[in-house]
Design a protein around this motif. Structure first.
Motif, PDB file in Angstrom:
ATOM      1  N   ARG A 142     -10.516   3.532 -11.097  1.00 31.22           N
ATOM      2  CA  ARG A 142     -10.396   2.486 -12.119  1.00 31.22           C
ATOM      3  C   ARG A 142      -9.447   1.378 -11.646  1.00 31.22           C
ATOM      4  N   ALA A 143      -9.776   0.836 -10.479  1.00 27.87           N
ATOM      5  CA  ALA A 143      -8.902  -0.150  -9.840  1.00 27.87           C
ATOM      6  C   ALA A 143      -9.093  -1.534 -10.451  1.00 27.87           C
ATOM      7  N   LEU A 144      -8.011  -2.122 -10.930  1.00 28.18           N
ATOM      8  CA  LEU A 144      -8.011  -3.497 -11.413  1.00 28.18           C
ATOM      9  C   LEU A 144      -7.611  -4.380 -10.242  1.00 28.18           C
ATOM     10  N   VAL A 145      -8.499  -5.291  -9.836  1.00 30.41           N
ATOM     11  CA  VAL A 145      -8.281  -6.034  -8.593  1.00 30.41           C
ATOM     12  C   VAL A 145      -8.093  -7.523  -8.880  1.00 30.41           C
ATOM     13  N   SER A 146      -7.259  -8.145  -8.080  1.00 30.27           N
ATOM     14  CA  SER A 146      -6.987  -9.578  -8.234  1.00 30.27           C
ATOM     15  C   SER A 146      -7.584 -10.402  -7.107  1.00 30.27           C
ATOM     16  N   GLY A 147      -8.229  -9.755  -6.151  1.00 27.87           N
ATOM     17  CA  GLY A 147      -8.848 -10.485  -5.052  1.00 27.87           C
ATOM     18  C   GLY A 147      -9.808  -9.605  -4.284  1.00 27.87           C
ATOM     19  N   ILE A 148     -10.736 -10.233  -3.568  1.00 28.86           N
ATOM     20  CA  ILE A 148     -11.707  -9.512  -2.746  1.00 28.86           C
ATOM     21  C   ILE A 148     -11.931 -10.295  -1.458  1.00 28.86           C
ATOM     22  N   ASP A 177       0.695  -3.185  -7.887  1.00 28.51           N
ATOM     23  CA  ASP A 177       1.135  -2.757  -6.554  1.00 28.51           C
ATOM     24  C   ASP A 177       1.751  -1.355  -6.589  1.00 28.51           C
ATOM     25  N   LYS A 178       2.155  -0.869  -7.774  1.00 26.41           N
ATOM     26  CA  LYS A 178       2.740   0.470  -7.869  1.00 26.41           C
ATOM     27  C   LYS A 178       1.703   1.557  -7.564  1.00 26.41           C
ATOM     28  N   LEU A 179       0.420   1.222  -7.741  1.00 23.69           N
ATOM     29  CA  LEU A 179      -0.652   2.190  -7.481  1.00 23.69           C
ATOM     30  C   LEU A 179      -1.129   2.154  -6.030  1.00 23.69           C
ATOM     31  N   ARG A 180      -0.548   1.280  -5.234  1.00 23.42           N
ATOM     32  CA  ARG A 180      -1.031   1.033  -3.875  1.00 23.42           C
ATOM     33  C   ARG A 180      -1.035   2.295  -3.016  1.00 23.42           C
ATOM     34  N   ASN A 181       0.079   3.010  -2.970  1.00 24.07           N
ATOM     35  CA  ASN A 181       0.182   4.191  -2.105  1.00 24.07           C
ATOM     36  C   ASN A 181      -0.828   5.265  -2.505  1.00 24.07           C
ATOM     37  N   ALA A 182      -0.952   5.518  -3.808  1.00 22.14           N
ATOM     38  CA  ALA A 182      -1.906   6.528  -4.282  1.00 22.14           C
ATOM     39  C   ALA A 182      -3.334   6.090  -3.978  1.00 22.14           C
ATOM     40  N   PHE A 183      -3.596   4.788  -4.116  1.00 25.82           N
ATOM     41  CA  PHE A 183      -4.934   4.273  -3.849  1.00 25.82           C
ATOM     42  C   PHE A 183      -5.286   4.433  -2.370  1.00 25.82           C
TER      43      PHE A 183
END
Length: 220
Positions: A128-134, A74-80
């Motif tokens: 290089r997004a590591l995702v936990s859901g789609i 979740d720390k990468l959320r804003n940049a993403f």
């Protein structure tokens, strides 16, 4: 057919298995999946048959499908989201703001390939997004006002451990020229396999009975 069957491997190849999602008050059809382990998405596919005995399955096929993902970190959320918005996406899903939109793809019924791959955008791959859901949201179909019919989504990806094995060179994968990765799912028929479709179906009907209540997929 239950919604979770859209991602499950079937026991036999059945052209009549479709999940019908009712369209009520303009609410689009949605299906969300949370993974047991976070993955890097590599490929996305959707499969829809070509039928002549039930045109309702054809005009209720999905046309445009929006794709949302949940980031593991979740720390990468804003940049993403900031990067996504540069490409006119990045909005969050109303009912669960953890889901972030990465694009909208189209399934083409005029294309005779029943399994169609949806290319992940380059900006997304570079993140290089590591995702936990789609989550898949069907924005519209081919004209049916009552429901959307969905057959099968295929989600391919690698877990973080596997990617580390490949990038560190501890287990390099080197396929010889001309070799192919085998397809183990009978629904993943390509153009070379489609001529054998009738033989596969005949064998299935012998073992399980004829279940083609919606009409047969047409060999193309």
């Amino acid at each position: 057919l239950k919604p979770n069957s859209l991602l499950s491997d079937t026991a036999y190849y059945s052209p009549s298995s479709y999940w019908q999602c009712a369209i009520s008050s303009g609410s689009p059809c949605q299906i969300g999946i949370q993974f047991n382990r976070a993955i890097y998405l590599t490929r996305l596919y959707y499969i829809h048959g070509r039928l002549i005995n039930n045109l309702h399955i054809m005009n209720s096929a999905p046309h445009d499908i929006s794709i949302y993902i949940i980031l593991k970190n979740d720390k990468l959320r804003n940049a993403f989201i900031k990067e996504a918005m540069k490409h006119n996406v990045g909005t969050t899903f109303g009912r669960d703001p953890r889901f972030i939109k990465i694009g909208t793809i189209s399934y083409d019924l005029e294309n005779m390939r029943i399994r169609q791959q949806f290319e992940l955008p380059l900006w997304y791959i570079n993140m290089r997004a590591l995702v936990s859901g789609i989550l898949f949201q069907v924005e519209n179909n081919y004209g049916n006002d009552e429901f959307v019919s969905l057959k099968k989504f295929i989600v391919n990806g690698v877990i973080e451990t596997d990617l580390n094995i490949i990038t560190t060179g501890k287990f390099p994968i080197n396929f010889k020229s001309g070799d192919v990765i085998p397809q183990f799912n009978s629904e993943d028929l390509n153009d070379d396999d489609i001529n054998n479709n009738s033989e596969i179906r005949s064998d299935i009907e012998t073992r399980h009975g004829n279940v083609a209540s919606f009409g047969e997929d047409q060999p193309v």
